[in-house]
Design an enzyme around this catalytic site. Structure first.
Site, PDB file in Angstrom:
ATOM      1  N   ASP A  89      37.516  36.955  20.043  1.00 34.13           N
ATOM      2  CA  ASP A  89      37.621  37.276  18.484  1.00 34.13           C
ATOM      3  C   ASP A  89      37.738  36.182  17.646  1.00 34.13           C
ATOM      4  O   ASP A  89      38.517  35.567  17.066  1.00 34.13           O
ATOM      5  CB  ASP A  89      38.838  38.217  18.371  1.00 34.13           C
ATOM      6  CG  ASP A  89      38.823  38.898  17.043  1.00 34.13           C
ATOM      7  OD1 ASP A  89      37.871  38.809  16.376  1.00 34.13           O
ATOM      8  OD2 ASP A  89      40.077  39.180  16.489  1.00 34.13           O
ATOM      9  N   GLU A 120      37.401  37.088   7.752  1.00 34.47           N
ATOM     10  CA  GLU A 120      37.474  38.670   8.029  1.00 34.47           C
ATOM     11  C   GLU A 120      38.772  38.946   8.436  1.00 34.47           C
ATOM     12  O   GLU A 120      39.164  40.206   8.354  1.00 34.47           O
ATOM     13  CB  GLU A 120      36.442  38.771   9.336  1.00 34.47           C
ATOM     14  CG  GLU A 120      36.106  40.282   9.942  1.00 34.47           C
ATOM     15  CD  GLU A 120      37.294  40.890  11.062  1.00 34.47           C
ATOM     16  OE1 GLU A 120      37.524  42.049  10.890  1.00 34.47           O
ATOM     17  OE2 GLU A 120      38.192  39.998  11.459  1.00 34.47           O
ATOM     18  N   GLU A 121      39.502  38.002   8.812  1.00 32.74           N
ATOM     19  CA  GLU A 121      40.885  38.359   9.464  1.00 32.74           C
ATOM     20  C   GLU A 121      41.907  38.608   8.302  1.00 32.74           C
ATOM     21  O   GLU A 121      42.995  39.195   8.625  1.00 32.74           O
ATOM     22  CB  GLU A 121      41.523  37.341  10.411  1.00 32.74           C
ATOM     23  CG  GLU A 121      40.808  37.028  11.750  1.00 32.74           C
ATOM     24  CD  GLU A 121      40.835  38.305  12.489  1.00 32.74           C
ATOM     25  OE1 GLU A 121      41.707  39.343  12.379  1.00 32.74           O
ATOM     26  OE2 GLU A 121      40.254  38.350  13.716  1.00 32.74           O
TER      27      GLU A 121
HETATM   28 ZN   LIG Z   1      37.418  39.894  14.992  1.00 32.75          ZN
END
Ligand SMILES: [Zn+2]
Length: 332
Positions: A89, A120-121
């Site tokens: 990830d 994104e996180e």
């Molecule tokens: Zn991710």
């Protein structure tokens, strides 16, 4: 550089959300050295999305994010696995996508772009900014990468994040009749939420609620004047009816503060790929201008964000082939 070397090189550059500049520069230099045209799109000072292409307006894009959750865990490996932050990830995914794009290019297919977002996180800021990029208009399909165990995700639940705040009146705890407890009000609201049956959707599954944080009070001998709880609701329907249900539970007893929301998304189904619905949210809801979305990536969401994050080397290799096959199917 081979697939595993590239994965480890990307993982060895720390890029916790907000600190993606160095890994972005590395990707720019690497892709330029392979002959890609690379654009850095400023999202904020020291934060850039990486946009790379071979022809001027690709119809299919491979994308994921460059940031990770904290803390940084440097890469290690054995014969089977690569361990560390970003293994699945999403740095292994970036490496698999670049490897797939290079393979397609060797076979003469250059109608492919690569897009790597920041943040994104946290709040998908990179995705929100890149959504207005002029290249989006020419994109027909966006294959986003997140750990789906190499299955094609045909739906992802939404995420609705909110705070519930209550206020009361402080008093000496020996004289409770002089005060008004914010914590007791909050507990009553949370108890009602726990007993509420939120909707089930045949395609997306159950709506689930996590009471993730709880905070309040000042001392053991003081009636608490303030309390608050943070909730993440995994949406299987539009946000509006869920928000209304929570509002009516809170009404008259506290205040609702909306933090963020992404709606559930349906993605393209493609014959010949194993398919499933995933419960997590991605950048996809924030990039509606980038064509029809698809979602696939190596590794398991169950190890992402943990101290034991890893990716199987054979899953990285399988992902390269799956991305190649998927792009070919979409281009035909
Ligand atoms: Zn991710």
């Amino acid at each position: 550089m081979n697939l595993f070397e590239l994965t480890k090189s990307l993982m060895s550059i720390p890029s916790v959300s907000g600190d993606e500049e160095a890994v972005g520069f590395y990707l720019r230099d690497h892709l330029q050295s392979l002959g890609w045209k690379v654009e850095l799109q400023a999202v904020s000072e020291n934060q850039n999305n990486v946009i790379a292409y071979l022809n001027d307006a690709p119809g299919v894009w491979l994308s994921t994010h460059m940031d990770t959750v904290p803390p940084f865990i440097p890469p290690t490996e054995d014969d089977e696995k690569i361990y560390g932050r970003g293994a699945c990830d999403a740095k292994g995914i970036i490496a698999a996508q670049i490897t797939a794009a290079e393979q397609l290019r060797k076979e003469g297919m250059t109608d492919v772009g690569l897009l790597y977002n920041v943040e994104e996180e946290r709040s998908s800021t990179g995705a929100k900014v890149v959504n207005n990029h002029p290249l989006a208009a020419k994109c027909k399909y966006m294959i986003n990468g997140e750990p789906t165990d190499n299955d094609l995700a045909i739906g992802s639940k939404g995420t609705f994040r909110l705070n519930i705040k209550t206020t009361g009146k402080a008093a000496h705890s020996a004289y409770p009749e002089e005060g008004d407890s914010a914590i007791e009000k909050l507990l009553d609201i949370l108890e009602d939420i726990r007993h509420t049956k939120f909707p089930h959707d045949d395609f997306f599954g159950e709506t689930t609620v996590n009471i993730g944080t709880i905070d309040g009070g000042t001392a053991l001998n003081v009636i608490p004047p303030k309390a608050e709880a943070g909730l993440a609701i995994r949406l299987t329907t539009k946000r509006a009816p869920i928000e209304e249900a929570v509002r009516s539970l809170v009404r008259g007893r506290g205040d609702l503060e909306i933090l963020s929301c992404s709606e559930p998304v349906r993605m393209l189904q493609v014959d010949g790929f194993k398919q499933k619905v995933v419960r997590f949210t991605t950048d996809i809801p924030h990039m509606p201008n980038w064509g029809t979305p698809l979602l696939l990536g190596p590794g398991s969401i169950l190890v992402a964000h943990t101290k034991d994050e890893f990716v199987l080397k054979k899953d990285l290799e399988t992902a390269v082939q799956l991305y190649v096959d998927l792009v070919k199917k979409l281009l035909n």
